[in-house]
Design a protein around this motif. Sequence first.
Motif, PDB file in Angstrom:
ATOM      1  N   SER A 191      12.913 -20.032  23.807  1.00  0.00           N
ATOM      2  CA  SER A 191      13.373 -21.135  22.970  1.00  0.00           C
ATOM      3  C   SER A 191      14.741 -21.660  23.375  1.00  0.00           C
ATOM      4  CB  SER A 191      13.420 -20.701  21.502  1.00  0.00           C
ATOM      5  OG  SER A 191      13.987 -21.715  20.698  1.00  0.00           O
ATOM      6  N   THR A 235      16.843 -22.116  20.210  1.00  0.00           N
ATOM      7  CA  THR A 235      17.570 -20.916  19.788  1.00  0.00           C
ATOM      8  C   THR A 235      18.863 -20.788  20.572  1.00  0.00           C
ATOM      9  OG1 THR A 235      15.587 -19.710  19.090  1.00  0.00           O
ATOM     10  CG2 THR A 235      17.500 -18.392  19.719  1.00  0.00           C
ATOM     11  N   LYS A 287      19.563 -13.401  12.430  1.00  0.00           N
ATOM     12  CA  LYS A 287      18.696 -13.859  13.521  1.00  0.00           C
ATOM     13  C   LYS A 287      17.875 -12.711  14.105  1.00  0.00           C
ATOM     14  CE  LYS A 287      20.045 -18.132  13.273  1.00  0.00           C
ATOM     15  NZ  LYS A 287      19.119 -19.184  12.776  1.00  0.00           N
ATOM     16  N   ALA A 316      13.854 -12.634  14.032  1.00  0.00           N
ATOM     17  CA  ALA A 316      13.104 -12.503  15.284  1.00  0.00           C
ATOM     18  C   ALA A 316      12.062 -11.397  15.205  1.00  0.00           C
ATOM     19  CB  ALA A 316      14.063 -12.223  16.432  1.00  0.00           C
ATOM     20  N   GLY A 317      12.231 -10.474  14.268  1.00  0.00           N
ATOM     21  CA  GLY A 317      11.269  -9.384  14.121  1.00  0.00           C
ATOM     22  C   GLY A 317      11.760  -8.044  14.590  1.00  0.00           C
ATOM     23  N   VAL A 337      19.152 -13.027  21.079  1.00  0.00           N
ATOM     24  CA  VAL A 337      18.235 -13.475  20.028  1.00  0.00           C
ATOM     25  C   VAL A 337      17.002 -14.128  20.637  1.00  0.00           C
ATOM     26  CG1 VAL A 337      17.955 -14.936  17.999  1.00  0.00           C
ATOM     27  CG2 VAL A 337      20.140 -13.769  18.410  1.00  0.00           C
ATOM     28  N   ALA A 338      17.203 -15.017  21.611  1.00  0.00           N
ATOM     29  CA  ALA A 338      16.069 -15.696  22.237  1.00  0.00           C
ATOM     30  C   ALA A 338      15.135 -14.699  22.916  1.00  0.00           C
ATOM     31  CB  ALA A 338      16.577 -16.727  23.249  1.00  0.00           C
ATOM     32  N   GLU A 366      13.140 -12.764  20.250  1.00  0.00           N
ATOM     33  CA  GLU A 366      12.014 -13.578  19.774  1.00  0.00           C
ATOM     34  C   GLU A 366      10.830 -13.472  20.731  1.00  0.00           C
ATOM     35  OE1 GLU A 366      14.557 -17.155  17.538  1.00  0.00           O
ATOM     36  OE2 GLU A 366      13.787 -17.432  19.570  1.00  0.00           O
ATOM     37  N   LYS A 415       7.199 -11.580  20.053  1.00  0.00           N
ATOM     38  CA  LYS A 415       5.997 -12.408  20.108  1.00  0.00           C
ATOM     39  C   LYS A 415       4.978 -11.851  21.097  1.00  0.00           C
ATOM     40  CE  LYS A 415       4.531 -17.241  20.621  1.00  0.00           C
ATOM     41  NZ  LYS A 415       4.988 -18.644  20.875  1.00  0.00           N
TER      42      LYS A 415
END
Length: 558
Positions: A40, A43, A76, A80-81, A359-360, A363, A367
């Motif tokens: 992203s 992001t 964040k 993001a999980g 963070v990116a 994510e 995913k």
Amino acid sequence: MLKRSLWVLLAPSLILAGCTKIDDDATGAKIPEIAAPELSVETMKSITEQLSSDAFEGRAPGTPGEEKTLALLTEKFAAAGLEPGNGDSWFQDVPLVSIEAKNVSPLTVTGGSEKLSFAYGPEMVVTSYREQPKIDVANSDMVFVGYGVNAPERGWNDYEGVDVKGKTVVILVNDPDFGTESLEGDFGGRAMTYYGRWTYKYEEAARQGAAAALIIHDTDPAAYGWNVVESSWSGPQFYAQTANGGADNTKANGWIQKDVAAKIFAAAGKDLETQMKAAKKKGFKAVDLGLKASASFENTIGKMDSKNVVGILKGKTRPDEYVIYTAHWDHLGRCKPAADGDDICNGAVDNATGTAALVALAEAHVKAGAPDRSIIFLAVTAEESGLLGSKYYAENPVYPLSQTVGGVNMDAFGMAGPAKNVIVVGKGKSGLDRYLEAALTGDGRVAEAEPTPEKGYYYRSDHFSFAKLGVPMIYFEGGEDLVDGGREAGEAISKDYTENRYHGPKDEYDPNWNWDGVMGDLKVYYTVARMLAMTEDWPNWNEGDEFRATRDESRAGS
């Protein structure tokens, strides 16, 4: 390993899909096939912009800027999980002491042909690692100790035959091989060793009992201008808390401009350039300058627990084996104002970009699903103060270093656009080079060794804290051989950043930045770590590397 040309012929479908694969090497270790996803850019943009906004006040440890940074990152990471990485907490406390020099007197030098006086800021900077409210260096004998190196394993000791207890030592920046074209020499030739870093020089001066240590600033061997020294060494300085309050350090550590040093040497009847040349030769003997230095200042002292931020994506089959990403969230806070009065060192490139990348990447990894091994996302504090946050984690790891497979460090993404190469700081040191080469196989780029090893970048970012304790870490960044403009354009952009923005108030977010190169680099960061998280391999430092023995000892008990 498949050569690039052969890979292009044999696997065009994998290249188009963004996958990478590599054959077994001589050890039989496999690097798995990994498809790099889209990451992203939004992001990256939004978090970089937020972290480097004036509202975050330059993200200095112990300030409201830290509180805002921690809140943003935990929000964040959770979104993001990731899971909290230190038990139920996102944080690891890092005990720091803040010391800010106030009411600094000029540096005066007496005993020579004339009395000299040098102003704090434009001509010299000084601070203390000691938790004392008042520092007074009075009539301290000055001794030139060359590069200030004591390296018995290299047969080199600049302090041999001289007693510097209670004295002020004057030291050259970098190490004795600076200016060498090849990589051959007592100190690695052109490549700087740790003996060339200012941190080492102050440490050794303290071991020798010096009262004060002054490093002569010279732009080329330092790798940055006086503007960087002045902005970095004014304002609060952060150090690790110690039981004795820093009492085993020198009273004062500082820098002086090269032309200031020339005047000091001239007052002593010496020529600076002649002495600099002499210091490069084995057997150099320290020079008593016959001068006395004086300086005083008050210290504003504060203690705090700054924080590393730790998130984790747990592995599905080997969760007790770890791959680590590192990036530092801190910057300089308020610093020497620019001409327009702006006094916030926003640190947009350095290192809001690297923090946003955590963070990116989180994510993207979440995913893609849990990998075999766990992945740690570590945003560290106080890198700008001497790698203090990463040093604290490495010495007090939340997850055992013996079970940490290796990692990737991210420190400042360049905004010059796509490049034909990536630059590896410390290329050839470990088996992680194979993973980078594999990640680049379908990327059309090549991995090159850093063009300026004399600048000592290997010792200037957080990977070093882990490397010296044995964990293989790789640190690479987008290259300067730009798709648009080649090396000439890349070098010009890099020079402009170093001279006009690095560690200054103008390292600010620009909505017009070209993010194409950053996002290409981010895919490589993703792929390398994902490969490590999906293989059974345990990469090591190459035979003969300085960190190999430490790693072997660490892994022996696993």
